[in-house]
Design a protein around this motif. Structure first.
Motif, PDB file in Angstrom:
ATOM      1  N   LEU A 196       0.872  -1.296   0.143  1.00 32.83           N
ATOM      2  CA  LEU A 196       0.166   0.006   0.013  1.00 32.83           C
ATOM      3  C   LEU A 196       0.727   1.424  -0.041  1.00 32.83           C
ATOM      4  CD1 LEU A 196      -2.659  -1.002   2.537  1.00 32.83           C
ATOM      5  CD2 LEU A 196      -2.769  -0.959   0.060  1.00 32.83           C
ATOM      6  N   VAL A 197       2.126   1.089   0.125  1.00 31.88           N
ATOM      7  CA  VAL A 197       2.969   2.385   0.203  1.00 31.88           C
ATOM      8  C   VAL A 197       2.742   3.186  -1.229  1.00 31.88           C
ATOM      9  CG1 VAL A 197       5.611   3.158   0.017  1.00 31.88           C
ATOM     10  CG2 VAL A 197       4.759   1.726   1.720  1.00 31.88           C
ATOM     11  N   VAL A 201       1.546   6.760  -0.331  1.00 33.48           N
ATOM     12  CA  VAL A 201       2.797   7.928  -0.558  1.00 33.48           C
ATOM     13  C   VAL A 201       3.106   8.163  -1.981  1.00 33.48           C
ATOM     14  CG1 VAL A 201       5.078   8.206   0.485  1.00 33.48           C
ATOM     15  CG2 VAL A 201       3.598   6.743   1.475  1.00 33.48           C
ATOM     16  N   SER A 202       2.721   9.495  -2.320  1.00 30.68           N
ATOM     17  CA  SER A 202       2.777  10.105  -3.462  1.00 30.68           C
ATOM     18  C   SER A 202       3.541  11.179  -3.342  1.00 30.68           C
ATOM     19  CB  SER A 202       1.492  10.556  -3.956  1.00 30.68           C
ATOM     20  OG  SER A 202       1.781  10.856  -5.267  1.00 30.68           O
ATOM     21  N   VAL A 203       4.951  11.154  -4.346  1.00 27.37           N
ATOM     22  CA  VAL A 203       5.829  12.290  -4.553  1.00 27.37           C
ATOM     23  C   VAL A 203       6.019  12.416  -5.822  1.00 27.37           C
ATOM     24  CG1 VAL A 203       8.258  12.864  -4.205  1.00 27.37           C
ATOM     25  CG2 VAL A 203       7.229  11.530  -2.542  1.00 27.37           C
ATOM     26  N   HIS A 204       5.622  13.658  -6.236  1.00 34.06           N
ATOM     27  CA  HIS A 204       5.696  13.986  -7.887  1.00 34.06           C
ATOM     28  C   HIS A 204       6.596  15.273  -8.044  1.00 34.06           C
ATOM     29  CE1 HIS A 204       4.251  14.162 -12.144  1.00 34.06           C
ATOM     30  NE2 HIS A 204       4.066  15.437 -11.546  1.00 34.06           N
ATOM     31  N   MET A 265      10.496   7.255  -5.117  1.00 29.83           N
ATOM     32  CA  MET A 265      10.701   8.344  -4.167  1.00 29.83           C
ATOM     33  C   MET A 265       9.564   8.021  -3.194  1.00 29.83           C
ATOM     34  SD  MET A 265      13.172   9.694  -5.430  1.00 29.83           S
ATOM     35  CE  MET A 265      13.201  10.836  -4.161  1.00 29.83           C
ATOM     36  N   GLY A 266       8.474   7.534  -3.122  1.00 34.81           N
ATOM     37  CA  GLY A 266       7.412   7.457  -2.217  1.00 34.81           C
ATOM     38  C   GLY A 266       8.054   6.227  -1.345  1.00 34.81           C
ATOM     39  N   LEU A 267       8.973   5.365  -1.888  1.00 37.32           N
ATOM     40  CA  LEU A 267       9.428   4.031  -1.110  1.00 37.32           C
ATOM     41  C   LEU A 267      10.358   4.710  -0.280  1.00 37.32           C
ATOM     42  CD1 LEU A 267       9.598   1.087  -0.332  1.00 37.32           C
ATOM     43  CD2 LEU A 267      11.088   0.937  -2.251  1.00 37.32           C
ATOM     44  N   LEU A 268      11.364   5.642  -0.752  1.00 40.66           N
ATOM     45  CA  LEU A 268      12.500   6.074  -0.185  1.00 40.66           C
ATOM     46  C   LEU A 268      11.774   7.090   1.007  1.00 40.66           C
ATOM     47  CD1 LEU A 268      14.865   6.883  -3.095  1.00 40.66           C
ATOM     48  CD2 LEU A 268      15.130   5.209  -1.354  1.00 40.66           C
ATOM     49  N   MET A 274      10.728   6.002   8.721  1.00 43.00           N
ATOM     50  CA  MET A 274      10.719   4.771   9.505  1.00 43.00           C
ATOM     51  C   MET A 274      12.187   4.894  10.346  1.00 43.00           C
ATOM     52  SD  MET A 274       9.607   1.718   7.198  1.00 43.00           S
ATOM     53  CE  MET A 274      10.322   0.311   8.148  1.00 43.00           C
ATOM     54  N   TRP A 275      13.324   5.545   9.405  1.00 42.38           N
ATOM     55  CA  TRP A 275      14.754   5.663  10.100  1.00 42.38           C
ATOM     56  C   TRP A 275      14.531   6.943  11.219  1.00 42.38           C
ATOM     57  CZ3 TRP A 275      18.129  10.119   9.835  1.00 42.38           C
ATOM     58  CH2 TRP A 275      19.134   9.756  10.261  1.00 42.38           C
ATOM     59  N   LEU A 276      13.918   7.801  10.764  1.00 39.45           N
ATOM     60  CA  LEU A 276      13.650   8.929  11.888  1.00 39.45           C
ATOM     61  C   LEU A 276      12.770   8.349  13.163  1.00 39.45           C
ATOM     62  CD1 LEU A 276      12.822  11.810   9.327  1.00 39.45           C
ATOM     63  CD2 LEU A 276      14.798  11.619  10.640  1.00 39.45           C
TER      64      LEU A 276
END
Length: 303
Positions: A196-197, A201-204, A265-268, A274-276
């Motif tokens: 579902l990511v 999560v959308s980065v355009h 980019m949405g995955l990154l 998650m890292w933060l």
């Protein structure tokens, strides 16, 4: 030997009814914990007779809890079974009960949204709206009764399923069944959330890159004079065949990224969040930061 305490269907029905108000006292610190503890009060009073035991039970159920309000039902069922066995002398500590709750709430949360918010409710809403637009009073009634019947039935039967499954789990705590259930639920939840990511999560990027000069044969060569019917048909056929209308191909940063890996980019961005979180960065700080970065990127024309 003292008589074994057994939760009746009436006891479980009280928890089922109270669980419909799970989010009635939602808070930012521990989210659904107050609604969770409120739902279990009738059972806690029956299972534990002393004031000290009741207070201790309420305290362990006031820990952080948050999941989709409807898929919390099977977690309630398993918790009822664990508390029942504990009250009857089984060696089940607070960590085991809380571990099952935490292990199940995350994976199940990823199931609740697509099933209820994105499937059942839109279908019933579309059906009811179509009838209502035609002036049929049955439309809103179908949505209201259909939604609540499905919701309440799901809560009851999945709670009962969790209760029966929890009773089996508590029979073999030494065999690691709790760990297996938690591990399996976590794997399922991670799989669903990963799928579902791309949707959530959308980065355009709006940044344009230099155009590429196409070689001859990759674009349509329009005639200088008048275009006859036959020539027009030929041009339309070339366009449908994938030839470009111009000699240059416009390039964008988003197009290049999509050609590499769609949704990269949405995955990154998900991995960054998650890292933060792992670094103990506050979710509120992250949300504000994403707003600021998004606004600045839009103003400078990057997004």
């Amino acid at each position: 030997m003292a008589e074994k305490i057994k939760l009746t269907q009436s006891d479980r029905r009280k928890v089922w009814w109270r669980s419909t108000f799970l989010q009635g006292s939602w808070n930012y610190e521990r989210m659904q914990n107050l609604g969770w503890a409120y739902s279990l009060i009738p059972v806690i009073k029956k299972l534990y007779t002393s004031k000290e035991e009741q207070v201790a039970a309420l305290e362990r159920h006031l820990e952080f809890f948050n999941t989709h309000p409807y898929v919390a039902a099977p977690i309630f069922g398993v918790t009822l079974a664990l508390e029942e066995e504990r009250a009857n002398g089984a060696e089940i500590d607070d960590t085991a009960i809380q571990g099952v709750k935490v292990g199940m709430m995350g994976p199940l949360a990823g199931i609740g949204d697509p099933v209820f918010w994105f499937t059942v409710r839109p279908i019933l809403g579309a059906l009811g709206a179509s009838l209502a637009q035609a002036g049929n009073i049955v439309g809103p009634l179908i949505f209201f009764f259909g939604w609540n019947i499905i919701r309440m039935a799901f809560l009851w039967y999945t709670q009962e399923f969790g209760y029966r499954a929890g009773s089996e789990i508590t029979k073999d705590l030494s065999g690691g069944i709790l760990q297996k259930v938690t591990k399996g639920a976590s794997i399922l939840g991670m799989f669903i959330l990963a799928a579902l990511v791309q949707r959530w999560v959308s980065v355009h990027f709006a940044l344009s890159l230099p155009s590429t000069q196409l070689s001859k044969g990759a674009y349509i060569e329009f005639p200088n004079g008048a275009v006859t019917g036959g020539k027009l048909q030929e041009i339309l056929g070339q366009f449908q065949g994938g030839l470009s209308l111009t000699q240059e191909k416009a390039n964008t940063l988003q197009g290049q990224l999509d050609s590499l890996i769609p949704g990269l980019m949405g995955l990154l961005l998900t991995f960054l969040c998650m890292w933060l979180l792992k670094k103990k960065v506050s979710p509120i700080v992250m949300i504000i930061g994403l707003f600021v970065v998004g606004i600045v990127a839009h103003v400078i024309g990057l997004m």
